[in-house]
Motif scaffolding. Structure first.
Motif, PDB file in Angstrom:
ATOM      1  N   GLU A  32       0.846  -1.203   0.000  1.00  0.00           N
ATOM      2  CA  GLU A  32       0.000   0.000   0.000  1.00  0.00           C
ATOM      3  C   GLU A  32       0.878   1.249   0.000  1.00  0.00           C
ATOM      4  O   GLU A  32       1.783   1.373   0.809  1.00  0.00           O
ATOM      5  CB  GLU A  32      -0.921  -0.027   1.236  1.00  0.00           C
ATOM      6  N   LYS A  33       0.601   2.160  -0.896  1.00  0.00           N
ATOM      7  CA  LYS A  33       1.297   3.454  -0.997  1.00  0.00           C
ATOM      8  C   LYS A  33       2.807   3.338  -0.748  1.00  0.00           C
ATOM      9  O   LYS A  33       3.344   3.904   0.217  1.00  0.00           O
ATOM     10  CB  LYS A  33       0.661   4.458  -0.028  1.00  0.00           C
ATOM     11  N   PRO A  34       3.516   2.579  -1.595  1.00  0.00           N
ATOM     12  CA  PRO A  34       4.955   2.385  -1.347  1.00  0.00           C
ATOM     13  C   PRO A  34       5.766   3.639  -1.661  1.00  0.00           C
ATOM     14  O   PRO A  34       5.301   4.512  -2.391  1.00  0.00           O
ATOM     15  CB  PRO A  34       5.306   1.286  -2.359  1.00  0.00           C
ATOM     16  N   LYS A  35       6.978   3.675  -1.094  1.00  0.00           N
ATOM     17  CA  LYS A  35       7.923   4.708  -1.544  1.00  0.00           C
ATOM     18  C   LYS A  35       8.252   4.334  -2.983  1.00  0.00           C
ATOM     19  O   LYS A  35       8.229   3.139  -3.350  1.00  0.00           O
ATOM     20  CB  LYS A  35       9.189   4.653  -0.700  1.00  0.00           C
ATOM     21  N   ILE A  36       8.578   5.336  -3.772  1.00  0.00           N
ATOM     22  CA  ILE A  36       8.744   5.079  -5.209  1.00  0.00           C
ATOM     23  C   ILE A  36       9.771   3.982  -5.476  1.00  0.00           C
ATOM     24  O   ILE A  36       9.555   3.091  -6.306  1.00  0.00           O
ATOM     25  CB  ILE A  36       9.061   6.405  -5.945  1.00  0.00           C
ATOM     26  N   ASP A  37      10.882   3.950  -4.713  1.00  0.00           N
ATOM     27  CA  ASP A  37      11.913   2.922  -4.971  1.00  0.00           C
ATOM     28  C   ASP A  37      11.552   1.554  -4.388  1.00  0.00           C
ATOM     29  O   ASP A  37      12.264   0.580  -4.580  1.00  0.00           O
ATOM     30  CB  ASP A  37      13.294   3.395  -4.482  1.00  0.00           C
TER      31      ASP A  37
END
Ligand code: UTP
Length: 280
Positions: free
Chosen positions: A186-191
């Motif tokens: 859910e809503k990961p950091k872009i990397d």
């Protein structure tokens, strides 16, 4: 198949519009967002709908209820076209309601449907998301579900800058538009995103999801996330949705969707002419 429509959230990203009225009842062009959602469910063959509501959500129930006074007034005034529109809303399908007492997240909202759903597979359509396609999005999922009989979600490729706003999945592509999913976040950091495939608010779930939600601790934003519960399932499929989706979380999302549906109206040319006045 039954459908569950979560519509109990606070809509904080769309304040102040959502202070005293549900986000799901804001009109996109000429009807409330949630009416588009229900029309998609009905067009997908669903005949039993449970809406998850909360405080300040009475207008949702009123909208799908019969309004004898209004109908009589329209009839007397000979306003047949509007009368037909108004009647269409109540005739769409039978709708039931259950309240989510605390806004603890999407997973928790779906858990409120456990008694109503019982031991059957069911569809989930987010009440703040509109889709537009030739074959309704939920129908596309039902068709895939009928092959594997495993939880199936709709996916859309999104741009990298939006990855931290959605639930993102990873997995192997087994057919041109079909993925077997082995990673959900859910809503990961872009990397940290496993791909650019985002879940876009339509799911077919099996009743074992309820126990998985109960085992799920609050996650991102302190909410019980459906995405986290889905990671606990053995086999999940993702369908690359053929069509457009509008998740109406902010005023800009709302504006874009309103223009999109406005362009379908008979007054399309007038709208285009108006928009052209802003160029140059
Ligand atoms: P969102 O997170 O997009 O909506 O949930 P929200 O919580 O209302 O909006 P923000 O984040 O505060 O701006 C997607 C859908 O799930 C429902 C919402 O009503 C929306 O239709 N939802 C969300 C619930 O029913 N209960 C919840 O606890 C959270």
């Amino acid at each position: 198949m039954k459908a569950v429509i979560p519509a109990a959230g606070f809509g904080t990203r769309f304040l102040p519009a959502t202070k005293s009225q549900p986000k799901e009842m804001l009109p996109v062009y000429d009807k409330p967002i949630i009416q588009y959602t229900i029309e998609e469910a009905v067009a997908s063959g669903i005949d039993d709908i449970l809406i998850i509501t909360g405080r300040n959500k009475r207008s949702i129930e009123d909208h799908f209820d019969k309004s004898y006074e209004l109908e009589q007034t329209l009839q007397k005034a000979g306003k047949d076209r509007v009368l037909k529109e108004v009647r269409k809303i109540t005739d769409l399908v039978d709708v039931c309601y259950v309240r989510q007492k605390e806004q603890n997240g999407l997973g928790d909202a779906i858990l409120q449907a456990e008694n109503h759903i019982g031991d059957e597979q069911f569809a989930v359509l987010l009440g703040d998301t509109i889709t537009k396609s030739k074959t309704p999005c939920t129908k596309q999922l039902i068709d895939v579900y009928s092959r594997f009989e495993k939880p199936t979600l709709s996916l859309k490729e999104i741009s990298t800058d939006k990855l931290n706003k959605y639930g993102i999945v990873g997995g192997s592509q087994i057919e041109p538009n079909l993925y077997k999913i082995n990673h959900l976040i859910e809503k990961p950091k872009i990397d940290e995103a496993p791909s650019n495939l985002a879940m876009v608010g339509r799911y077919i779930l099996t009743p074992d999801i309820f126990d998985k939600i109960k085992e799920t601790e609050p996650g991102v934003d302190g909410e019980v996330q459906l995405t986290d519960a889905l990671t606990k399932l053995d086999e999940v499929y993702g369908v690359l949705f053929e069509g457009k989706t509008f998740n109406i979380a902010t005023r800009f999302d709302w504006l874009k969707a309103s223009i999109e549906f406005g362009l379908e109206d008979a007054e399309r040319d007038e709208l285009i002419q108006y928009m052209k006045t802003f160029i140059d």
